[in-house]
Design a protein around this motif. Structure first.
Motif, PDB file in Angstrom:
ATOM      1  N   UNK A  27     -26.263 -32.692  14.592  1.00 25.30           N
ATOM      2  CA  UNK A  27     -27.105 -32.220  15.686  1.00 25.30           C
ATOM      3  C   UNK A  27     -27.327 -30.732  15.479  1.00 25.30           C
ATOM      4  N   UNK A  28     -28.489 -30.258  15.907  1.00 29.66           N
ATOM      5  CA  UNK A  28     -28.757 -28.822  15.795  1.00 29.66           C
ATOM      6  C   UNK A  28     -29.620 -28.361  16.962  1.00 29.66           C
ATOM      7  N   UNK A  29     -29.618 -27.073  17.174  1.00 34.77           N
ATOM      8  CA  UNK A  29     -30.456 -26.456  18.189  1.00 34.77           C
ATOM      9  C   UNK A  29     -31.909 -26.432  17.707  1.00 34.77           C
ATOM     10  N   UNK A  30     -32.842 -26.330  18.638  1.00 37.97           N
ATOM     11  CA  UNK A  30     -34.271 -26.346  18.313  1.00 37.97           C
ATOM     12  C   UNK A  30     -34.622 -25.319  17.237  1.00 37.97           C
ATOM     13  N   UNK A  31     -34.042 -24.122  17.319  1.00 41.83           N
ATOM     14  CA  UNK A  31     -34.393 -23.054  16.378  1.00 41.83           C
ATOM     15  C   UNK A  31     -33.982 -23.372  14.939  1.00 41.83           C
ATOM     16  N   UNK A  32     -33.123 -24.381  14.738  1.00 41.86           N
ATOM     17  CA  UNK A  32     -32.652 -24.720  13.391  1.00 41.86           C
ATOM     18  C   UNK A  32     -33.285 -25.988  12.823  1.00 41.86           C
ATOM     19  N   UNK A  50     -30.733 -31.648  18.796  1.00 42.68           N
ATOM     20  CA  UNK A  50     -31.620 -32.609  18.141  1.00 42.68           C
ATOM     21  C   UNK A  50     -30.824 -33.416  17.126  1.00 42.68           C
ATOM     22  N   UNK A  51     -31.054 -34.734  17.090  1.00 46.62           N
ATOM     23  CA  UNK A  51     -30.449 -35.598  16.081  1.00 46.62           C
ATOM     24  C   UNK A  51     -31.196 -35.415  14.763  1.00 46.62           C
ATOM     25  N   UNK A 102     -33.216 -27.533   8.682  1.00 49.66           N
ATOM     26  CA  UNK A 102     -32.714 -28.831   8.235  1.00 49.66           C
ATOM     27  C   UNK A 102     -33.834 -29.699   7.669  1.00 49.66           C
ATOM     28  N   UNK A 103     -35.025 -29.602   8.237  1.00 48.46           N
ATOM     29  CA  UNK A 103     -36.152 -30.356   7.682  1.00 48.46           C
ATOM     30  C   UNK A 103     -36.437 -29.921   6.244  1.00 48.46           C
ATOM     31  N   UNK A 104     -36.319 -28.632   5.959  1.00 49.32           N
ATOM     32  CA  UNK A 104     -36.512 -28.134   4.587  1.00 49.32           C
ATOM     33  C   UNK A 104     -35.458 -28.701   3.633  1.00 49.32           C
ATOM     34  N   UNK A 105     -34.322 -29.107   4.186  1.00 45.76           N
ATOM     35  CA  UNK A 105     -33.245 -29.678   3.370  1.00 45.76           C
ATOM     36  C   UNK A 105     -33.308 -31.209   3.335  1.00 45.76           C
ATOM     37  N   UNK A 106     -34.415 -31.789   3.842  1.00 46.06           N
ATOM     38  CA  UNK A 106     -34.606 -33.233   3.747  1.00 46.06           C
ATOM     39  C   UNK A 106     -34.155 -34.044   4.939  1.00 46.06           C
TER      40      UNK A 106
END
Length: 162
Positions: free
Chosen positions: A126-131, A156-157, A135-139
């Protein structure tokens, strides 16, 4: 700087806690007790980026059966099953002095290698919106808002399937 990634050692605890507290709010940060348990119980999935004896950053988390994290995981850690399940990420943090040097991405890459080797279904966190973008850049795929209320935040999951 010559960085290498190893597993965490009990002697790393003080530096790990300094980085944890710099990277998370008091409500979000792992307790020293929880961090010590993670080092002892899931050493194979508690990775540390280091330059000699200096800890630069870390990633840790147990293997779990469900696709998404639950808040109880932040308090109670069980030993990892040998194969299958999802590799979770409870914490990913880099010392503020060493941020923006690709250390977090390298830690995630190394954790992915271990997860693939052990036939995990993927990695979940899970991560905060700003991150989310990081994570999307890491797939990782944003699979929506988590039911987690950890630290009183909205999470966010994020899932990466192999």
């Amino acid at each position: 700087m010559k960085m290498k990634i190893t597993t965490a050692k009990p002697a790393d605890l003080s530096q790990l806690m300094d980085i944890e507290r710099a990277g998370f709010t008091i409500a979000e940060a792992a307790t020293e007790t929880a961090m010590k348990q993670r080092i002892e119980i899931i050493p194979d999935t508690f990775l540390v980026a280091r330059n000699d004896d200096q800890v630069l950053g870390f990633v840790n988390g147990p293997v779990i059966k469900p696709r998404y994290l639950t808040d109880d995981l932040f308090e109670t850690v069980m030993p990892n099953q040998k194969f299958g399940g999802f590799q979770s990420v409870l914490g990913l943090a880099v010392d503020p002095k060493f941020r923006h040097q690709n250390i977090a991405s390298q830690l995630l890459t190394e954790l992915s290698k271990i997860a693939k080797k052990n036939c995990r279904d993927g990695i979940t966190l899970t991560c905060l919106t700003r991150l989310v973008g990081f994570y999307e850049q890491s797939g990782y795929i944003n699979e929506g808002q988590s039911s987690s209320t950890h630290g009183g935040e909205i999470w966010h999951n994020m899932v990466k399937i192999f």
